[in-house]
Design a protein around this motif. Structure first.
Motif, short mmCIF file in Angstrom:
data_model
loop_
_atom_site.label_atom_id
_atom_site.label_comp_id
_atom_site.label_asym_id
_atom_site.label_seq_id
_atom_site.Cartn_x
_atom_site.Cartn_y
_atom_site.Cartn_z
N GLN A 102 0.84 -1.19 0.00
CA GLN A 102 0.00 0.00 0.00
C GLN A 102 0.87 1.24 0.00
N VAL A 103 0.31 2.33 -0.51
CA VAL A 103 1.04 3.60 -0.56
C VAL A 103 1.39 4.03 0.86
N ILE A 104 2.62 4.48 1.03
CA ILE A 104 3.06 4.93 2.36
C ILE A 104 2.25 6.15 2.77
N PRO A 105 1.61 6.12 3.92
CA PRO A 105 0.79 7.26 4.36
C PRO A 105 1.61 8.54 4.42
N LEU A 106 1.00 9.63 3.97
CA LEU A 106 1.68 10.93 3.97
C LEU A 106 2.03 11.37 5.38
N ARG A 107 1.31 10.86 6.36
CA ARG A 107 1.56 11.26 7.75
C ARG A 107 2.97 10.89 8.22
N LEU A 139 6.64 11.55 0.62
CA LEU A 139 6.17 12.55 -0.33
C LEU A 139 6.15 11.99 -1.75
N ALA A 140 7.21 11.28 -2.12
CA ALA A 140 7.29 10.74 -3.49
C ALA A 140 6.21 9.68 -3.73
N ASP A 141 5.94 8.85 -2.72
CA ASP A 141 5.01 7.74 -2.93
C ASP A 141 3.57 8.21 -3.15
N GLN A 142 3.28 9.46 -2.83
CA GLN A 142 1.93 9.96 -3.10
C GLN A 142 1.64 9.99 -4.60
N PHE A 143 2.69 10.10 -5.42
CA PHE A 143 2.50 10.11 -6.86
C PHE A 143 2.05 8.75 -7.37
N THR A 144 2.34 7.71 -6.60
CA THR A 144 1.83 6.38 -6.96
C THR A 144 0.31 6.39 -7.00
N LYS A 145 -0.28 7.05 -6.01
CA LYS A 145 -1.73 7.11 -5.92
C LYS A 145 -2.30 8.09 -6.94
N TRP A 146 -1.68 9.26 -7.06
CA TRP A 146 -2.22 10.28 -7.95
C TRP A 146 -2.12 9.90 -9.43
N PHE A 147 -1.03 9.21 -9.81
CA PHE A 147 -0.81 8.85 -11.21
C PHE A 147 -1.10 7.38 -11.50
N LYS A 148 -1.58 6.66 -10.48
CA LYS A 148 -1.91 5.23 -10.62
C LYS A 148 -0.75 4.46 -11.28
N LEU A 149 0.42 4.58 -10.66
CA LEU A 149 1.62 3.97 -11.21
C LEU A 149 1.64 2.46 -10.97
N SER A 150 2.35 1.76 -11.84
CA SER A 150 2.50 0.32 -11.71
C SER A 150 3.46 -0.01 -10.57
N ALA A 151 3.52 -1.28 -10.21
CA ALA A 151 4.42 -1.71 -9.13
C ALA A 151 5.87 -1.41 -9.48
N GLN A 152 6.24 -1.60 -10.74
CA GLN A 152 7.61 -1.33 -11.17
C GLN A 152 7.92 0.16 -11.11
N ASP A 153 6.98 0.98 -11.57
CA ASP A 153 7.18 2.42 -11.51
C ASP A 153 7.22 2.92 -10.07
N ARG A 154 6.49 2.25 -9.21
CA ARG A 154 6.50 2.65 -7.80
C ARG A 154 7.89 2.46 -7.19
N LYS A 155 8.60 1.44 -7.60
CA LYS A 155 9.96 1.23 -7.11
C LYS A 155 10.85 2.40 -7.51
#
Length: 430
Positions: A102-107, A139-155
């Motif tokens: 799961q996306v790392i919480p912004l908190r 902060l960077a991992d929030q783009f995973t959610k906003w841009f619906k990135l793949s698992a590879q792109d998330r890395k």
């Protein structure tokens, strides 16, 4: 016409199968690297300013150290109430890289920033790298959610965040980029992230020191001896010592963490107990030399003779502070341990004091984090290229003699350091 078409086929293949995908990849990640790098660099600038204020205020009001146990309880309570999903810190970034869930919480960002500033405000012994890396990753991992990135792109996104955080907090973009590529798997570099990692590292450093004018500490090695065999042979025992101390620190931190977890079941009470130990030690020792970042002592290690035991006292206080649950990084305390250990070794090793301090500065860090390439580059960025061969050799030897453990318990082994151990690739380390 047929011959002409055949001649055009290789060109068409090159354009559509190699050039166009490369351009798309470059511009896509350039955009993301710019946004993330500037955001993380700005966050690091705010963090460094807050940390400097907390340190100065504490040193001007030493009675605050008596409230370290209460500060620890508050930090523990904050994480117990609001941060249970991000309490693993750097290890959580590693685990999400290996096994995306799961996306790392912004908190994570405000919690670790606030926790670290409070740790330093009340007199804990900790660093800042862990905070910057966690802020960058969150902060960077929030783009995973906003841009619906793949698992590879998330890395790649997580790598960008780590590179930006590390680079901006130390002012070392080359080391920051390589650290992000190197720390993920021991003995492996993640080359698919190399372009965005370098972009983000540079832009984050530019945002922190260029846009916001937040300065970094400067160190110097005024004299470097000849690169001859005798001098290189003296690097070997020094590197072994650096690796062993890096290993001792990692083991000590994990040991204290396990001890506090076993003895104290309610999490907020763990940093309270650790705070009692640290505050009491400051009172009885009568000095604040071994708490906080310890940058004045690091600077002194390059030019003055220091007590031989400085590195060990810092090791003990930092491992208790972090093991008890206070927040902050390990790297600046590792710089302290390494530079003061190098200073102490100058009594028995006939190399210049400043050179040994610089070798220890990055050597202990290399051993504790299993990142010899990043540490070598950091040494050259901080001290110049002239001592680079000595620094690189010290980092590699320290890496080898630190074993397969490290401060990041979730790291996995990509390539064993020595095959006779019979360790399997991909095995998790403790």
């Amino acid at each position: 016409m047929l011959k002409r078409s055949k001649k055009l086929l290789p060109l068409t293949k090159f354009l559509f199968q190699e050039l166009v995908p490369s351009l798309k990849f470059t511009f896509r990640w350039l955009f993301l690297s710019i946004v993330i790098g500037l955001a993380v660099g700005s966050a690091s600038a705010f963090f460094l300013i807050a940390l400097d204020w907390a340190t100065r205020y504490r040193e001007g009001h030493l009675w605050l150290i008596g409230f370290l146990p209460l500060g620890g309880f508050f930090i523990g309570w904050m994480y117990h109430q609001f941060g249970s999903s991000v309490v693993k810190g750097n290890n959580q970034l590693l685990e999400e890289f290996y096994n995306p869930m799961q996306v790392i919480p912004l908190r994570m960002a405000p919690l670790v920033l606030g926790g670290t500033v409070l740790t330093h405000f009340f007199g804990g012994s900790a660093g800042r790298e862990g905070t910057a890396v966690q802020m960058g990753g969150a902060l960077a991992d929030q783009f995973t959610k906003w841009f619906k990135l793949s698992a590879q792109d998330r890395k790649i996104i997580l790598t960008i965040g780590v590179a930006a955080g590390f680079s901006s907090v130390f002012g070392t973009p080359l080391a920051g980029a390589v650290f992000a590529l190197e720390w993920l798997i021991i003995g492996r570099l993640r080359y698919e992230s190399i372009l965005p990692a370098f972009f983000a590292a540079y832009l984050a450093d530019f945002a922190c020191s260029g846009l916001w004018n937040v300065p970094h500490t400067h160190y110097s090695i005024p004299y470097v001896p000849d690169s001859d065999l005798i001098n290189f042979l003296w690097v070997i025992p020094a590197g072994i010592c650096f690796g062993l101390v890096g290993r001792l620190f990692a083991k000590s931190t994990h040991l204290w963490s396990a001890f506090f977890t076993k003895v104290i079941k309610y999490p907020p009470l763990r940093p309270l107990a650790g705070g009692l130990i640290i505050a009491s030690s400051v009172y009885f020792m009568g000095t604040t030399k071994y708490i906080g970042l310890g940058i004045p002592t690091i600077v002194d290690a390059f030019s003055e003779d220091l007590p031989w035991y400085d590195f060990f006292v810092k090791l003990l206080k930092t491992s208790i502070t972090l093991g008890a649950g206070f927040k902050g990084g390990e790297v600046t305390p590792l710089f302290y341990m390494g530079s003061t250990l190098g200073n102490a070794l100058s009594v028995v090793i006939p190399l210049p004091l400043a050179l040994l301090a610089g070798m220890g500065f990055v050597g202990v860090f290399s051993g504790a984090t299993n990142t010899p390439l990043a540490c070598t580059l950091m040494g050259m960025e901080l001290f110049g290229a002239e001592p680079g061969v000595f620094i690189g050799l010290a980092c590699v030897i320290a890496y080898l003699f630190s074993g397969h453990g490290g401060i990041y318990s979730s790291q996995v082994i990509g390539s064993p350091k020595y095959t006779q151990q019979g360790r399997k690739k991909g095995k998790k380390i403790g």
